[in-house]
Design an enzyme around this catalytic site. Structure first.
Site, PDB file in Angstrom:
ATOM      1  N   LYS A  99      -3.155   4.994  -3.762  1.00 28.72           N
ATOM      2  CA  LYS A  99      -4.166   4.063  -4.260  1.00 28.72           C
ATOM      3  C   LYS A  99      -5.034   3.558  -3.110  1.00 28.72           C
ATOM      4  CE  LYS A  99      -1.275   2.509  -8.106  1.00 28.72           C
ATOM      5  NZ  LYS A  99       0.001   3.127  -7.651  1.00 28.72           N
ATOM      6  N   ALA A 128       0.787  -1.236   0.000  1.00 26.13           N
ATOM      7  CA  ALA A 128       0.000   0.000   0.000  1.00 26.13           C
ATOM      8  C   ALA A 128       0.814   1.280   0.000  1.00 26.13           C
ATOM      9  CB  ALA A 128      -0.939   0.008   1.214  1.00 26.13           C
ATOM     10  N   GLU A 164       1.829  -2.795   4.333  1.00 22.83           N
ATOM     11  CA  GLU A 164       3.080  -2.292   3.761  1.00 22.83           C
ATOM     12  C   GLU A 164       4.241  -2.837   4.581  1.00 22.83           C
ATOM     13  OE1 GLU A 164       6.131  -0.869   1.931  1.00 22.83           O
ATOM     14  OE2 GLU A 164       4.120  -0.583   1.075  1.00 22.83           O
ATOM     15  N   ASP A 222       5.228  -8.003   5.783  1.00 21.43           N
ATOM     16  CA  ASP A 222       5.824  -8.480   4.540  1.00 21.43           C
ATOM     17  C   ASP A 222       4.738  -9.166   3.716  1.00 21.43           C
ATOM     18  OD1 ASP A 222       7.209  -9.720   2.497  1.00 21.43           O
ATOM     19  OD2 ASP A 222       8.846 -10.408   3.776  1.00 21.43           O
ATOM     20  N   ASP A 267      -0.040  -3.849  -6.041  1.00 19.87           N
ATOM     21  CA  ASP A 267       0.700  -2.846  -6.811  1.00 19.87           C
ATOM     22  C   ASP A 267       2.174  -3.076  -6.471  1.00 19.87           C
ATOM     23  OD1 ASP A 267       1.549  -0.647  -8.219  1.00 19.87           O
ATOM     24  OD2 ASP A 267       1.058   0.771  -6.637  1.00 19.87           O
ATOM     25  N   CYS A 326       3.984  -0.245 -12.353  1.00 23.33           N
ATOM     26  CA  CYS A 326       4.229   0.971 -13.136  1.00 23.33           C
ATOM     27  C   CYS A 326       5.446   0.742 -14.027  1.00 23.33           C
ATOM     28  CB  CYS A 326       4.425   2.194 -12.236  1.00 23.33           C
ATOM     29  SG  CYS A 326       5.765   2.051 -11.046  1.00 23.33           S
ATOM     30  N   GLY A 351       0.413   5.147  -0.174  1.00 23.09           N
ATOM     31  CA  GLY A 351      -0.970   5.256   0.277  1.00 23.09           C
ATOM     32  C   GLY A 351      -1.950   5.923  -0.666  1.00 23.09           C
TER      33      GLY A 351
END
Length: 441
Positions: free
Chosen positions: A265, A260, A284, A310, A327, A380, A263
């Site tokens: 998204k 995450a 996260e 993790d 992501d 990305c 933060g």
């Protein structure tokens, strides 16, 4: 240095110089270190915009400028003191890519080098930049940059990866040019907390929650200052939207953002979850980034909690979530216009290190969703090993998972695997986000 000489050093150029140093010495990210330096030097408006373009543009075009400087210096660049080289690169960008008069570009850079290095280094910088000023950028590129990589300031291996991801050569030039174009600031209205109509700017093409800011400091926008809206690329908005839009069978109450940080998204996902009476867990691995997620979700409805954990060994029960967003950490080669230093920081070996991590994260996410639930995998990066390679490996390793089409109405966004989505900066004006939807049988 005497006070009168210190006063001659332009604060905007000083900020740009400090950004280059932070990126080089501390592995800092331009978009993270720059705002703090602007505040420290009390720059706003046109001065802040100048410093931003000078720092980011210089880093983007570093490869081309180094080729030009090599032609202007009678020694290898490796023999030039790094602080002096930072100043020379800043001077090149002013001379070759900004509307700065030649005398101003040279004199202010020389003042900066004199202040930060020495009088002797200032004389050297003056001589080199006078040579650079004898031709424009197009002429220099013709002389020193015959290949696409040098001409567009991309490492050759990055160009090869982007060409392979595109699957065609006729768009490569447009993609490389888009990587070098300063990105526009895009805002997102978080549903239930803000509306797009209250944000200044033109509506985004594909996201129903975004606007493209015409100018100014986004922090001065009331909804942003209050946390009801945020700065977020349209591609990232579409990732959250796609994760929320995927149909699930049965219960739809527990959502998870497995990676995450920082933060953005997660904040949009939480808002979308709250509209349906669902809740989001933000997860996260790094504690300081988990802190950023908590800050981003502060005041949001639809938040079940934020956990520092993790993602490859998550502390959640198997089958306890209805939908999960992954992501994943990636090379970031789809966001080079926004993170210009990534092109110089990444190496081909990074792909080999990241792909197994991406596969483990997707595998964990699939274990965490119940049968009928969905996982949206996003990066990305358009690099095929990180996109189609990961998806193919996951599907080959599990017989309880099926790939389904991503529900986004975006033209010309077909991914390398049927049903997946690949966004592009030159086609869609977004970062090059990849999206794949996996359902557990």
């Amino acid at each position: 240095m005497p006070a009168d000489q210190r006063r001659r050093v332009d604060p905007a150029r000083m900020v740009a110089f400090e950004v280059l140093k932070a990126v080089r010495v501390d592995d800092a990210y331009t978009n993270l270190v720059l705002p703090a330096l602007l505040r420290e030097h009390r720059l706003s408006g046109r001065d802040a915009a100048f410093a931003t373009e000078l720092a980011s543009g210089t880093i983007r075009w570093q490869g081309t400028y180094d080729a030009i400087l090599t032609a202007c210096i009678d020694r290898p660049l490796s023999k030039v003191e790094l602080k002096v080289l930072d100043g020379l690169r800043l001077g090149c960008h002013q001379l070759l890519a900004m509307r700065v008069p030649t005398h101003a570009a040279i004199s202010t850079t020389v003042d900066l080098v004199r202040f930060r290095v020495s009088q002797g280094a200032a004389g050297f910088a003056n001589a080199v930049l006078r040579t650079v000023s004898q031709q424009d950028l197009a002429a220099w590129i013709t002389q020193v940059a015959p290949d696409a990589a040098t001409a567009t300031s991309h490492p050759a291996w990055v160009v090869d990866e982007l060409r392979a991801a595109l699957g065609r050569d006729d768009e490569l030039e447009a993609l490389l040019a888009a990587d070098n174009a300063p990105p526009k600031v895009t805002l997102v209205a978080r549903p239930g907390r803000a509306t797009r109509d209250e944000l200044p700017g033109e509506p985004t093409r594909f996201s129903p929650y975004g606007v493209v800011l015409a100018g100014g400091d986004p922090g001065q926008v009331r909804a942003v200052a209050q946390g009801r809206a945020g700065v977020q690329d349209e591609g990232s908005q579409l990732v959250a939207i796609a994760a929320a839009a995927a149909p699930v069978e049965g219960s739809d109450a527990r959502w998870l953002d497995l990676c995450a940080g920082p933060g953005g998204k997660a904040a949009l996902l939480a808002a979308l979850a709250a509209e349906r009476g669902a809740g989001l867990v933000g997860s996260e691995r790094q504690p300081h980034r988990a802190g950023l997620v908590r800050k981003a979700l502060s005041g949001s409805q639809g938040v079940l909690g934020v956990v520092a954990a993790d993602g490859t060994t998550p502390p959640y029960r198997t089958g306890s979530f209805d939908r999960v967003l992954v992501d994943a950490p990636c090379t970031g080669l789809g966001a080079l216009r926004r993170r210009p230093e990534a092109r110089w920081r990444r190496r081909p070996a990074d792909i080999a290190e990241l792909v197994p991590l991406q596969e483990r994260l997707v595998g964990s996410a699939l274990d965490l969703i119940r049968p009928g639930g969905v996982v949206l995998y996003a990066t990305c990066s358009p690099v095929l090993a990180e996109t189609s390679g990961v998806v193919t490996a996951v599907l080959q390793g599990r017989d309880d998972v099926v790939l389904e089409p991503v529900e986004l109405d975006v033209p010309d966004a077909e991914g390398p695997v049927p049903g997946t989505v690949q966004l592009w900066p030159h086609r869609h004006g977004t970062d090059a986000m990849f999206l794949a939807l996996l359902r557990r049988r």
